[in-house]
Design a protein around this motif. Structure first.
Motif, PDB file in Angstrom:
ATOM      1  N   ASP A  49     -70.238  25.062   8.184  1.00 33.53           N
ATOM      2  CA  ASP A  49     -69.339  26.191   8.427  1.00 33.53           C
ATOM      3  C   ASP A  49     -68.411  26.424   7.240  1.00 33.53           C
ATOM      4  OD1 ASP A  49     -70.453  26.564  10.909  1.00 33.53           O
ATOM      5  OD2 ASP A  49     -68.863  25.538  12.009  1.00 33.53           O
ATOM      6  N   ALA A  50     -67.957  25.328   6.630  1.00 33.11           N
ATOM      7  CA  ALA A  50     -67.057  25.441   5.476  1.00 33.11           C
ATOM      8  C   ALA A  50     -67.767  26.107   4.302  1.00 33.11           C
ATOM      9  CB  ALA A  50     -66.559  24.056   5.074  1.00 33.11           C
ATOM     10  N   THR A  51     -69.008  25.700   4.061  1.00 34.57           N
ATOM     11  CA  THR A  51     -69.763  26.256   2.937  1.00 34.57           C
ATOM     12  C   THR A  51     -70.101  27.724   3.181  1.00 34.57           C
ATOM     13  OG1 THR A  51     -70.692  24.062   2.516  1.00 34.57           O
ATOM     14  CG2 THR A  51     -71.791  25.937   1.475  1.00 34.57           C
ATOM     15  N   ARG A  52     -70.461  28.052   4.424  1.00 35.44           N
ATOM     16  CA  ARG A  52     -70.755  29.448   4.764  1.00 35.44           C
ATOM     17  C   ARG A  52     -69.524  30.319   4.509  1.00 35.44           C
ATOM     18  NH1 ARG A  52     -71.896  28.696   9.595  1.00 35.44           N
ATOM     19  NH2 ARG A  52     -74.172  28.754   9.576  1.00 35.44           N
ATOM     20  N   TYR A  53     -68.379  29.839   4.936  1.00 38.33           N
ATOM     21  CA  TYR A  53     -67.138  30.601   4.744  1.00 38.33           C
ATOM     22  C   TYR A  53     -66.882  30.813   3.245  1.00 38.33           C
ATOM     23  CZ  TYR A  53     -62.197  31.752   4.462  1.00 38.33           C
ATOM     24  OH  TYR A  53     -60.999  32.377   4.152  1.00 38.33           O
ATOM     25  N   LEU A  54     -67.025  29.752   2.473  1.00 40.21           N
ATOM     26  CA  LEU A  54     -66.727  29.807   1.046  1.00 40.21           C
ATOM     27  C   LEU A  54     -67.655  30.781   0.320  1.00 40.21           C
ATOM     28  CD1 LEU A  54     -65.239  28.699  -1.446  1.00 40.21           C
ATOM     29  CD2 LEU A  54     -66.865  26.790  -1.466  1.00 40.21           C
ATOM     30  N   ALA A  55     -68.958  30.656   0.557  1.00 38.48           N
ATOM     31  CA  ALA A  55     -69.919  31.549  -0.109  1.00 38.48           C
ATOM     32  C   ALA A  55     -69.713  32.994   0.329  1.00 38.48           C
ATOM     33  CB  ALA A  55     -71.345  31.094   0.198  1.00 38.48           C
ATOM     34  N   ASN A  56     -69.341  33.177   1.588  1.00 37.45           N
ATOM     35  CA  ASN A  56     -69.093  34.527   2.095  1.00 37.45           C
ATOM     36  C   ASN A  56     -67.896  35.167   1.400  1.00 37.45           C
ATOM     37  OD1 ASN A  56     -69.466  36.699   4.209  1.00 37.45           O
ATOM     38  ND2 ASN A  56     -67.368  36.043   4.665  1.00 37.45           N
ATOM     39  N   VAL A  57     -66.827  34.409   1.224  1.00 39.81           N
ATOM     40  CA  VAL A  57     -65.635  34.945   0.552  1.00 39.81           C
ATOM     41  C   VAL A  57     -65.962  35.318  -0.894  1.00 39.81           C
ATOM     42  CG1 VAL A  57     -63.338  34.357  -0.320  1.00 39.81           C
ATOM     43  CG2 VAL A  57     -63.964  33.764   2.028  1.00 39.81           C
ATOM     44  N   GLU A  66     -55.090  18.141  -1.386  1.00 38.10           N
ATOM     45  CA  GLU A  66     -53.851  17.755  -2.073  1.00 38.10           C
ATOM     46  C   GLU A  66     -54.127  17.321  -3.508  1.00 38.10           C
ATOM     47  OE1 GLU A  66     -50.463  17.763  -1.403  1.00 38.10           O
ATOM     48  OE2 GLU A  66     -51.204  19.162   0.127  1.00 38.10           O
ATOM     49  N   VAL A  67     -55.196  16.555  -3.688  1.00 45.03           N
ATOM     50  CA  VAL A  67     -55.576  16.131  -5.042  1.00 45.03           C
ATOM     51  C   VAL A  67     -55.921  17.356  -5.885  1.00 45.03           C
ATOM     52  CG1 VAL A  67     -57.255  14.810  -6.395  1.00 45.03           C
ATOM     53  CG2 VAL A  67     -56.418  13.904  -4.204  1.00 45.03           C
ATOM     54  N   PHE A  68     -56.655  18.279  -5.301  1.00 49.90           N
ATOM     55  CA  PHE A  68     -57.037  19.520  -5.973  1.00 49.90           C
ATOM     56  C   PHE A  68     -55.793  20.301  -6.379  1.00 49.90           C
ATOM     57  CE2 PHE A  68     -59.013  23.946  -5.292  1.00 49.90           C
ATOM     58  CZ  PHE A  68     -59.516  23.993  -6.583  1.00 49.90           C
ATOM     59  N   LYS A  69     -54.857  20.417  -5.466  1.00 47.97           N
ATOM     60  CA  LYS A  69     -53.620  21.158  -5.717  1.00 47.97           C
ATOM     61  C   LYS A  69     -52.840  20.548  -6.878  1.00 47.97           C
ATOM     62  CE  LYS A  69     -49.335  22.527  -3.381  1.00 47.97           C
ATOM     63  NZ  LYS A  69     -48.589  22.471  -2.102  1.00 47.97           N
ATOM     64  N   ASN A  70     -52.745  19.238  -6.893  1.00 47.88           N
ATOM     65  CA  ASN A  70     -51.989  18.556  -7.950  1.00 47.88           C
ATOM     66  C   ASN A  70     -52.688  18.637  -9.304  1.00 47.88           C
ATOM     67  OD1 ASN A  70     -50.028  17.817  -6.085  1.00 47.88           O
ATOM     68  ND2 ASN A  70     -51.031  15.875  -5.593  1.00 47.88           N
ATOM     69  N   THR A  71     -53.997  18.809  -9.281  1.00 49.19           N
ATOM     70  CA  THR A  71     -54.755  18.900 -10.532  1.00 49.19           C
ATOM     71  C   THR A  71     -54.656  20.287 -11.149  1.00 49.19           C
ATOM     72  OG1 THR A  71     -56.324  17.274  -9.649  1.00 49.19           O
ATOM     73  CG2 THR A  71     -57.033  18.522 -11.578  1.00 49.19           C
ATOM     74  N   LEU A  72     -54.584  21.310 -10.289  1.00 51.12           N
ATOM     75  CA  LEU A  72     -54.649  22.693 -10.769  1.00 51.12           C
ATOM     76  C   LEU A  72     -53.361  23.222 -11.384  1.00 51.12           C
ATOM     77  CD1 LEU A  72     -56.722  24.908  -8.305  1.00 51.12           C
ATOM     78  CD2 LEU A  72     -57.111  24.558 -10.730  1.00 51.12           C
ATOM     79  N   GLY A  73     -52.244  22.989 -10.748  1.00 54.54           N
ATOM     80  CA  GLY A  73     -51.005  23.589 -11.229  1.00 54.54           C
ATOM     81  C   GLY A  73     -50.525  24.705 -10.321  1.00 54.54           C
ATOM     82  N   ILE A  85     -56.485  27.133  -4.260  1.00 54.16           N
ATOM     83  CA  ILE A  85     -56.033  26.141  -3.284  1.00 54.16           C
ATOM     84  C   ILE A  85     -56.123  26.710  -1.872  1.00 54.16           C
ATOM     85  CG2 ILE A  85     -54.019  24.810  -2.483  1.00 54.16           C
ATOM     86  CD1 ILE A  85     -53.216  24.847  -5.600  1.00 54.16           C
ATOM     87  N   SER A  86     -55.739  27.971  -1.735  1.00 49.54           N
ATOM     88  CA  SER A  86     -55.837  28.627  -0.430  1.00 49.54           C
ATOM     89  C   SER A  86     -57.288  28.736   0.016  1.00 49.54           C
ATOM     90  CB  SER A  86     -55.208  30.023  -0.507  1.00 49.54           C
ATOM     91  OG  SER A  86     -55.410  30.728   0.694  1.00 49.54           O
ATOM     92  N   LEU A  87     -58.193  29.070  -0.913  1.00 45.16           N
ATOM     93  CA  LEU A  87     -59.616  29.188  -0.594  1.00 45.16           C
ATOM     94  C   LEU A  87     -60.182  27.843  -0.160  1.00 45.16           C
ATOM     95  CD1 LEU A  87     -62.216  30.855  -0.530  1.00 45.16           C
ATOM     96  CD2 LEU A  87     -62.472  30.416  -2.986  1.00 45.16           C
ATOM     97  N   PHE A  88     -59.822  26.789  -0.886  1.00 49.38           N
ATOM     98  CA  PHE A  88     -60.305  25.449  -0.532  1.00 49.38           C
ATOM     99  C   PHE A  88     -59.802  25.047   0.856  1.00 49.38           C
ATOM    100  CE2 PHE A  88     -60.406  20.882  -0.309  1.00 49.38           C
ATOM    101  CZ  PHE A  88     -61.512  20.501  -1.057  1.00 49.38           C
ATOM    102  N   THR A  89     -58.526  25.302   1.104  1.00 49.12           N
ATOM    103  CA  THR A  89     -57.933  24.929   2.390  1.00 49.12           C
ATOM    104  C   THR A  89     -58.558  25.707   3.537  1.00 49.12           C
ATOM    105  OG1 THR A  89     -55.850  24.407   1.269  1.00 49.12           O
ATOM    106  CG2 THR A  89     -55.761  24.718   3.650  1.00 49.12           C
ATOM    107  N   GLU A  90     -58.709  27.015   3.359  1.00 46.52           N
ATOM    108  CA  GLU A  90     -59.312  27.844   4.405  1.00 46.52           C
ATOM    109  C   GLU A  90     -60.737  27.373   4.714  1.00 46.52           C
ATOM    110  OE1 GLU A  90     -58.319  30.427   6.342  1.00 46.52           O
ATOM    111  OE2 GLU A  90     -56.267  30.178   5.629  1.00 46.52           O
TER     112      GLU A  90
END
Length: 531
Positions: free
Chosen positions: A210-218, A179-186, A195-200
């Motif tokens: 698991d979160a980091t693996r998903y992120l680097a994979n995307v 939420e903080v990230f979303k409000n900072t970005l616009g 925001i979608s990438l962070f949430t996923e």
């Protein structure tokens, strides 16, 4: 779009050790194996091929398939994992902490370096195959190093209590960070993608690994990146013989201590201090040093202890409970991968230099060490401002007071250089000293004192003139230092502070593609990319 490289030694941001390594100084050659030149990789390959049995390849492929079973990996990544079962396939590896949302920009540069080098080698040696690897540092326990990232001058932080290996941390609390990230970005389309990438990654996965693996994979799977988690029981079984030597012979301590002594005698700093035992004991919520005292092995900050026989039995029964520290992790990695080259930052390579003799003592080939790409992203609007100020990008690598002084001297209508006057004074006093030689010592002393006084006075006048001109030209200087502050936050390299999302927001998916197209891992220079 243009690319420029600057010698690392001219940036002022790299240690003497790294600059001397890149210059292939003779004194440093005993501390590495082969220099990262394209022609050296075949020899490295042949050496590694002899020491990496098929059985280990089969284990590696099985564990990679298991670790990546719950994410959708690209066809290129699937092929690379499968190819690792073949004796003519080798890896190019980098490692990194599980920084929140990748942390600083250089996370991207590390991974792009291994991808591009793998592609270069695949073109050069089509009969072999080279696979880019990202080794996740899931067993690290320094949460304060990874629990934040910077965005538009704001620190976005994950506040929670932490203990044990960070990869096992639950992602609880990251929905609030989203939420903080979303409000900072616009609300731009690229902001919504981020925001979608962070949430996923962080809200829909249960732990940080698991979160980091998903992120680097995307971000990178289309380029065939293979992601590996070293916190794996089966991989640690392979490492048991080396861990046992560590517990019973203090092998790394003896070898690394001697190598470190040799490095420090050459004037280089110790990067990592070796301990008698470079293993941690790892359980849920716990990662503490193993200390041997009086024949017993103690787990630091706990009541747990083992006899020699008990700890060897524990190692063989529960290898997953033994975690290499920063000095031992390189060996653990090289034992489990058919690796030819490790790509890292200056600090990482500095502790690899402490390890060569240790690798030799355990008969594991020491990899080629390559400094990752370092990059300054220069937006077009700032590039245009620099052009108007008639300042080249190299000048911005100066410390700010040096930049202000150099630019003031450059644009001042008054010459701020009293070297001619100093030369005149020195010539004048040389004549006076000839006269002084013909009389007594007291006159000679008076001449020397007067020379020192007048030279110091002239230098002081030059400093006062420079200061006065800085005040007069403050408008231009302020515009220049504002650009430097933006490109070098807190007088540090951009890549060590800013998060990739700050550039993804305006440039979108072209950001990674642009970097990949313009970074040469073997260029041996700091890269400025105008975007």
């Amino acid at each position: 779009m243009s690319v420029q490289t600057i010698p690392y030694s001219e940036t002022g941001y790299f240690s003497n050790l790294i600059c001397d390594y890149l210059a292939e100084k003779k004194e440093l050659q005993p501390f590495y194996h082969r220099f990262p030149k394209l022609d050296n990789f075949m020899e490295q390959l042949q050496e590694k091929q002899k020491s990496f049995p098929q059985e280990q390849r089969n284990v590696l492929v099985e564990r990679l398939k298991f670790q990546n079973r719950e994410i959708e990996i690209s066809e290129a990544t699937q092929k690379n994992i499968a190819a690792l079962s073949s004796s003519n396939t080798f890896t190019i590896t980098t490692g990194h902490q599980l920084n929140l949302f990748t942390g600083p920009l250089y996370f991207l540069y590390k991974i792009i370096s291994v991808i591009n080098l793998s592609e270069t080698l695949n073109k050069k040696h089509p009969k072999q195959h080279f696979v880019p690897i990202y080794w996740m540092a899931t067993e690290d326990h320094d949460f304060d190093e990874i629990n934040y990232f910077n965005l538009f001058g704001k620190k976005i932080k994950w506040n929670r209590k932490s203990s044990g290996a960070v990869g096992e941390l639950s992602t609880e609390g990251l929905a609030e960070v989203a939420e903080v990230f979303k409000n900072t970005l616009g609300n731009s389309s690229n902001a919504k993608k981020l925001i979608s990438l962070f949430t996923e990654a962080y809200v829909k996965h249960h732990n940080l690994a698991d979160a980091t693996r998903y992120l680097a994979n995307v971000l990178f799977s289309e380029f065939g990146l293979v992601i590996i988690d070293g916190n794996d029981t089966t991989l640690k079984k392979v490492f048991i013989p080396f861990a046992e030597k560590e517990l019973t012979e203090n092998l790394s301590f003896k070898n690394v201590t001697q190598t470190t002594k040799e490095l420090t005698q050459l004037g280089y700093n110790e990067q990592v201090h070796p301990r008698e035992i470079n293993l941690f004991y790892l359980k849920e919520g716990l990662r503490e040093r193993i200390i041997e005292q009086g024949g017993r092995y103690y787990v630091n900050e706990t009541d747990s202890s083992f006899s020699k026989e008990e700890i060897i039995a524990e190692l063989n029964t529960h290898p997953e409970r033994f975690s290499p520290n920063a000095l031992l992790r390189p060996l653990y990695q090289e034992v489990n991968l058919p690796n030819l080259c490790y790509v890292g930052g200056g600090g990482e390579l500095a502790y690899w230099f402490q390890l060569k003799d240790y690798f030799k003592s355990v008969a594991i080939p020491f990899p080629i060490l390559l400094l990752r790409n370092s990059v300054l992203l220069l937006p077009e609007n700032l590039s245009e401002k620099l052009k108007k100020l008639d300042v080249n990008i190299e000048a911005l690598f100066l410390e700010q007071h040096e930049l202000e002084s150099a630019h003031t001297k450059k644009i001042s209508e008054i010459k701020i250089d009293f070297s001619t006057e100093l030369d005149f004074l020195e010539a004048h006093f040389r004549n006076l000293k000839l006269i002084a030689l013909q009389t007594d010592k007291s006159f000679e002393g008076a001449v020397n004192a007067q020379e020192k006084k007048q030279i110091n006075g002239l230098k002081n006048l030059e400093k006062r003139l420079l200061k006065a001109q800085k005040r007069k030209l403050s408008d231009q200087l302020n515009r220049l230092t504002a650009i430097q502050d933006e490109l070098f936050p807190k007088q540090s390299l951009q890549e060590r502070s800013l998060n990739f999302s700050e550039f993804y927001e305006p440039y979108g998916e072209n950001l990674i593609k642009t970097l990949k197209e313009n970074l040469n891992p073997l260029s041996n220079g700091f890269t400025v990319v105008r975007i």
